[in-house]
Design an enzyme around this catalytic site. Structure first.
Site, PDB file in Angstrom:
ATOM      1  N   HIS A   4      45.169  37.793  32.545  1.00  0.00           N
ATOM      2  CA  HIS A   4      44.369  38.131  33.729  1.00  0.00           C
ATOM      3  C   HIS A   4      45.211  38.905  34.752  1.00  0.00           C
ATOM      4  O   HIS A   4      45.081  38.706  35.955  1.00  0.00           O
ATOM      5  CB  HIS A   4      43.839  36.825  34.354  1.00  0.00           C
ATOM      6  N   ARG A  11      46.710  32.523  44.284  1.00  0.00           N
ATOM      7  CA  ARG A  11      47.250  33.818  44.703  1.00  0.00           C
ATOM      8  C   ARG A  11      47.736  33.798  46.146  1.00  0.00           C
ATOM      9  O   ARG A  11      46.983  34.074  47.066  1.00  0.00           O
ATOM     10  CB  ARG A  11      46.184  34.901  44.531  1.00  0.00           C
ATOM     11  N   GLN A  29      31.674  42.121  31.119  1.00  0.00           N
ATOM     12  CA  GLN A  29      32.480  40.905  31.248  1.00  0.00           C
ATOM     13  C   GLN A  29      31.653  39.859  31.990  1.00  0.00           C
ATOM     14  O   GLN A  29      30.919  40.172  32.932  1.00  0.00           O
ATOM     15  CB  GLN A  29      33.768  41.212  32.031  1.00  0.00           C
ATOM     16  N   LEU A  30      31.786  38.609  31.555  1.00  0.00           N
ATOM     17  CA  LEU A  30      31.045  37.524  32.195  1.00  0.00           C
ATOM     18  C   LEU A  30      31.962  36.378  32.612  1.00  0.00           C
ATOM     19  O   LEU A  30      32.874  35.992  31.881  1.00  0.00           O
ATOM     20  CB  LEU A  30      29.997  36.933  31.237  1.00  0.00           C
ATOM     21  N   ARG A  50      51.446  50.494  31.658  1.00  0.00           N
ATOM     22  CA  ARG A  50      51.519  51.593  32.621  1.00  0.00           C
ATOM     23  C   ARG A  50      51.888  52.927  31.986  1.00  0.00           C
ATOM     24  O   ARG A  50      51.704  53.976  32.591  1.00  0.00           O
ATOM     25  CB  ARG A  50      52.563  51.279  33.713  1.00  0.00           C
ATOM     26  N   PRO A 106      38.166  44.838  32.796  1.00  0.00           N
ATOM     27  CA  PRO A 106      37.234  44.498  33.878  1.00  0.00           C
ATOM     28  C   PRO A 106      37.956  43.974  35.104  1.00  0.00           C
ATOM     29  O   PRO A 106      38.671  42.980  35.044  1.00  0.00           O
ATOM     30  CB  PRO A 106      36.377  43.391  33.248  1.00  0.00           C
ATOM     31  N   TYR A 130      44.404  42.654  47.609  1.00  0.00           N
ATOM     32  CA  TYR A 130      43.517  42.009  46.639  1.00  0.00           C
ATOM     33  C   TYR A 130      43.763  42.575  45.238  1.00  0.00           C
ATOM     34  O   TYR A 130      43.866  41.823  44.269  1.00  0.00           O
ATOM     35  CB  TYR A 130      42.046  42.191  47.034  1.00  0.00           C
ATOM     36  N   GLY A 158      47.812  43.729  30.300  1.00  0.00           N
ATOM     37  CA  GLY A 158      48.788  43.129  31.195  1.00  0.00           C
ATOM     38  C   GLY A 158      50.008  44.013  31.353  1.00  0.00           C
ATOM     39  O   GLY A 158      50.852  44.083  30.459  1.00  0.00           O
ATOM     40  N   ALA A 218      37.379  43.129  39.350  1.00  0.00           N
ATOM     41  CA  ALA A 218      36.367  42.906  40.378  1.00  0.00           C
ATOM     42  C   ALA A 218      36.482  43.907  41.526  1.00  0.00           C
ATOM     43  O   ALA A 218      37.553  44.424  41.812  1.00  0.00           O
ATOM     44  CB  ALA A 218      36.505  41.481  40.923  1.00  0.00           C
TER      45      ALA A 218
END
Ligand code: FNR
Length: 346
Positions: free
Chosen positions: A236, A175, A137-138, A274, A85, A30, A271, A87
């Site tokens: 994202h 995904r 975040q919304l 690293r 943000p 995930y 994005g 999940a």
């Protein structure tokens, strides 16, 4: 499996390798997965490798660390870097988002709390250190203004200082990797958030609202025209649309076609970040603060201590990479440190 002492972790990517051996496979998947063929996922990482630096030498860079502290929407943080943000922090650690809140407090960096948290917003807000600033975040349902108003009021009540409105998810992310493990979503609902809706939301609250997921110079310019206080360049984490650009590529497009945007509002980007040099490259284009997602989620296998270690690692890397590139002051950085004339765009 047992984790090595967190102080022995060397770089942000290490947290992902450790998490792969530690988390169950569906939870790990995930976090890890991107959209479709994951071409944009790989591009997010590879973009930074294609953008070569032009290090200047024999510069007086001893004071570089004093230029790390940064204001984001007027709030003071120790770095031009924040936790994006993401999940379901509970997949990595039962403390969920609490480890991220506390780690962020220890390192004095901004944490943007996901709308899809494992812990309740009340628990997250209650875990704040004194004076700690959190943004919320919304995701909104543009067909249900009543619900949106409730979300805004809750964020205000719990003391969040800004709203990050995710606008890159007009439809589900496709995904494949996640779907194979039953941790993707596939409900095919569409919910477009328009600029009209954005402006309506701004009339309902005094909190700044930052659109997250801007991916072209056109939309950056429209954001300025609409008076947005900031924009967040992001695809994202390449989880929505395969073929979408990395934040660096969007910043580059703005740098070339409408560089005044960087002076008109605050620009954030994420994005595939690293390493310290990735952050330096984004700042060089005019980005004010840089987001990191997955590495912090993976670092949370250690809870707060892992998040703190991740911040410590990237703080050191930003400073040494800037110094080795001949940057004396990060606030004065500009695109001359990038070899843009040789950047392979396609
Ligand atoms: C995300 N992202 C995300 N974005 C958002 O606005 N709301 C969310 O709830 C989530 N959830 C989420 C979960 C996971 C597991 C990941 C990896 C990402 C996107 C996130 O904010 C950010 O844009 C990317 O993670 C940045 O890319 P890197 O740093 O992960 O490469």
């Amino acid at each position: 499996s047992a984790l090595p002492n967190v102080s022995t972790v060397v770089g942000l990517p290490d947290f992902q390798f450790l998490a792969e051996g530690h988390m169950n496979l569906s939870s790990y998947t995930y976090y890890h997965s991107g959209a479709a063929g994951e071409w944009s996922y790989r591009n997010n990482l590879e973009t930074f490798q294609r953008a070569r630096l032009r290090p200047r030498v024999m510069k007086m860079v001893d004071d570089i660390e004093s230029s790390l502290p940064t204001q984001i929407l007027g709030y003071n943080f120790s770095l031009p870097l924040f936790i994006s943000p993401c999940a379901r922090a509970g997949y990595a650690n039962e403390t969920g988002e609490l480890g991220l809140v506390r780690g962020a407090a220890a390192g004095n960096v901004l944490y943007m709390v996901t709308d899809f948290s494992s812990r309740t917003k009340e628990e997250i807000s209650a875990a704040k250190a004194e004076g700690q600033i959190l943004f919320q975040q919304l995701y909104i349902d543009p067909h249900n203004d009543t619900a949106t108003l409730e979300q805004i009021r809750e964020a205000e009540t719990l003391g969040f200082k800004a709203l990050i409105l995710t606008v890159d998810s007009a439809a589900d992310g496709n995904r494949h990797r996640a779907l194979r493990f039953g941790v993707g979503s596939a409900d095919s609902s569409y919910s477009s958030i328009t600029w009209e809706k954005y402006n309506w939301m701004r009339e309902q609250t005094s909190l700044p609202i930052v659109p997250k997921g801007i991916q072209t110079v056109e939309d950056a310019v429209i954001a300025v025209r609409n008076g947005a206080p900031a924009i967040f360049l992001s695809n994202h984490g390449a989880r929505q649309l395969d073929g979408s650009p990395n934040g660096f590529e969007v910043a580059l497009e703005i740098h070339e076609q409408a560089p005044w945007v960087f002076d008109s509002l605050e620009v954030y980007a994420d994005g595939g970040v690293r390493y310290g040099a990735d952050v330096v490259k984004l700042l060089a284009l005019g980005v004010k603060a840089v987001g990191v997602g997955r590495p912090f989620m993976f670092s949370n296998i250690y809870g707060e201590a892992g998040v703190e270690r991740a911040i410590e690692i990237i703080r050191r890397e930003i400073a040494i990479d800037a110094a080795n590139a001949g940057i004396a002051d990060l606030k004065q950085i500009n695109s001359s440190v990038l070899a843009l004339n040789r950047y392979p765009f396609w």
